[in-house]
Design a protein around this motif. Structure first.
Motif, PDB file in Angstrom:
ATOM      1  N   GLN A 123      20.095  17.001 -14.532  1.00 33.83           N
ATOM      2  CA  GLN A 123      20.495  15.958 -13.586  1.00 33.83           C
ATOM      3  C   GLN A 123      21.130  16.546 -12.333  1.00 33.83           C
ATOM      4  O   GLN A 123      20.990  15.984 -11.239  1.00 33.83           O
ATOM      5  CB  GLN A 123      21.448  14.978 -14.270  1.00 33.83           C
ATOM      6  CG  GLN A 123      20.770  14.103 -15.317  1.00 33.83           C
ATOM      7  CD  GLN A 123      21.753  13.272 -16.121  1.00 33.83           C
ATOM      8  OE1 GLN A 123      22.921  13.618 -16.243  1.00 33.83           O
ATOM      9  NE2 GLN A 123      21.272  12.177 -16.695  1.00 33.83           N
ATOM     10  N   ARG A 128      15.516  13.146 -12.939  1.00 35.29           N
ATOM     11  CA  ARG A 128      15.771  12.157 -13.985  1.00 35.29           C
ATOM     12  C   ARG A 128      15.426  12.747 -15.344  1.00 35.29           C
ATOM     13  O   ARG A 128      14.446  13.480 -15.482  1.00 35.29           O
ATOM     14  CB  ARG A 128      14.921  10.917 -13.735  1.00 35.29           C
ATOM     15  CG  ARG A 128      15.175   9.773 -14.708  1.00 35.29           C
ATOM     16  CD  ARG A 128      14.389   8.545 -14.316  1.00 35.29           C
ATOM     17  NE  ARG A 128      12.968   8.685 -14.548  1.00 35.29           N
ATOM     18  CZ  ARG A 128      12.031   8.462 -13.623  1.00 35.29           C
ATOM     19  NH1 ARG A 128      12.367   8.107 -12.397  1.00 35.29           N
ATOM     20  NH2 ARG A 128      10.760   8.605 -13.923  1.00 35.29           N
ATOM     21  N   THR A 129      16.235  12.407 -16.357  1.00 39.30           N
ATOM     22  CA  THR A 129      15.991  12.935 -17.693  1.00 39.30           C
ATOM     23  C   THR A 129      15.534  11.839 -18.654  1.00 39.30           C
ATOM     24  O   THR A 129      15.973  10.691 -18.583  1.00 39.30           O
ATOM     25  CB  THR A 129      17.261  13.590 -18.278  1.00 39.30           C
ATOM     26  OG1 THR A 129      18.308  12.604 -18.358  1.00 39.30           O
ATOM     27  CG2 THR A 129      17.719  14.766 -17.432  1.00 39.30           C
ATOM     28  N   THR A 148      21.642  10.852 -21.172  1.00 37.62           N
ATOM     29  CA  THR A 148      20.279  10.839 -20.645  1.00 37.62           C
ATOM     30  C   THR A 148      20.012   9.549 -19.882  1.00 37.62           C
ATOM     31  O   THR A 148      20.598   8.494 -20.172  1.00 37.62           O
ATOM     32  CB  THR A 148      19.249  11.003 -21.778  1.00 37.62           C
ATOM     33  OG1 THR A 148      17.945  11.152 -21.208  1.00 37.62           O
ATOM     34  CG2 THR A 148      19.253   9.818 -22.726  1.00 37.62           C
ATOM     35  N   ASP A 149      19.124   9.634 -18.889  1.00 35.13           N
ATOM     36  CA  ASP A 149      18.781   8.447 -18.099  1.00 35.13           C
ATOM     37  C   ASP A 149      17.864   7.519 -18.879  1.00 35.13           C
ATOM     38  O   ASP A 149      18.005   6.303 -18.824  1.00 35.13           O
ATOM     39  CB  ASP A 149      18.077   8.871 -16.804  1.00 35.13           C
ATOM     40  CG  ASP A 149      18.942   9.764 -15.939  1.00 35.13           C
ATOM     41  OD1 ASP A 149      19.998   9.288 -15.498  1.00 35.13           O
ATOM     42  OD2 ASP A 149      18.568  10.934 -15.721  1.00 35.13           O
TER      43      ASP A 149
END
Length: 240
Positions: A123, A128-129, A148-149
């Motif tokens: 990040q 984006r994860t 996490t996203d």
């Protein structure tokens, strides 16, 4: 918003590598998929380069105009690629190098500290994860706790049980999606989704942001043509 289609082009690279040379042309296929309506391109560059090569990831980065998603096991090699390319999304999968395909999700409880550090690192690159995961409540809540996203549902189990009892097959995913959304996670999905089972999955879980589809889409394209196939998968993402 409609669910996005990210086309996984691994199988195109597999076909090319079987003969050597540059036929089919992976970069051109990715360009064409976008032209035909794909919302993104996904690759999974494995260490043995049996399909996507390291060079492919850089070549695609020059031409992909939609969302570029690089997935893989988060070792030093993978992190170096993400740092150099800065794709829209990095999807972390728990595959050791010799696995044929991604067929299980992360244990976000057991590996919480390690994953949390990895996610922060990625990040910090402006990427984006998303992490590959199954439908267990504890694992989803664990995913939220590590920052996490998004999560990507492993949908192989859904696909395997779809024709026997589609309502029963989708039930754990609907429950998991509700848990994920309550915990602030966005949703992706992938593995064995196809023209038979995709629309039902999306209609039952309209909050899915993105599906990543490769093997089935490429197989369908052998009969239906690539342009027609991409458009058919896009149509399947429209909730009736």
């Amino acid at each position: 918003m409609a669910t996005k289609l990210s086309v996984n082009v691994n199988k195109i690279a597999t076909l090319r590598n079987a003969r050597g040379g540059n036929l089919p042309n992976l970069v051109q296929v990715a360009i064409d998929c976008e032209l035909f309506g794909a919302d993104g391109i996904t690759v999974h560059p494995r260490p043995d380069e049996r399909h996507i090569t390291t060079q492919d990831t850089f070549d695609l980065a020059k031409v992909v105009k939609t969302e570029y998603n690089i997935e893989g096991y988060p070792d030093e090699r993978f992190l170096d690629l993400i740092d150099k390319i800065r794709p829209a999304q990095a999807t972390l999968v728990p595959d050791p190098p010799n696995v044929l395909t991604s067929d299980a999700g992360w244990d976000t409880v057991k590996h919480a500290d390690w994953l949390k550090d990895l996610i922060k690192t990625i990040q910090s690159m402006g990427v984006r994860t998303s992490i590959f995961i199954e439908t267990d409540r504890a694992l989803i809540e664990g995913a939220a706790s590590i920052g996490t996203d998004r999560i990507e549902f492993y949908t192989g189990t859904y696909a395997a049980n779809f024709h026997a009892d589609k309502a029963k097959a989708i039930a754990p995913y609907k429950a998991a999606a509700e848990i994920a959304l309550k915990n602030g996670l966005a949703l992706n999905a992938g593995h064995d989704l196809n023209l038979d089972n995709l629309n039902y999955f999306i209609s039952e879980i309209p909050a899915i942001d993105e599906v990543s589809i490769g093997h089935a889409l490429v197989a369908d394209a052998l009969y239906l043509g690539l342009e027609n196939t991409v458009r058919m998968y896009k149509q399947a993402l429209i909730i009736q």
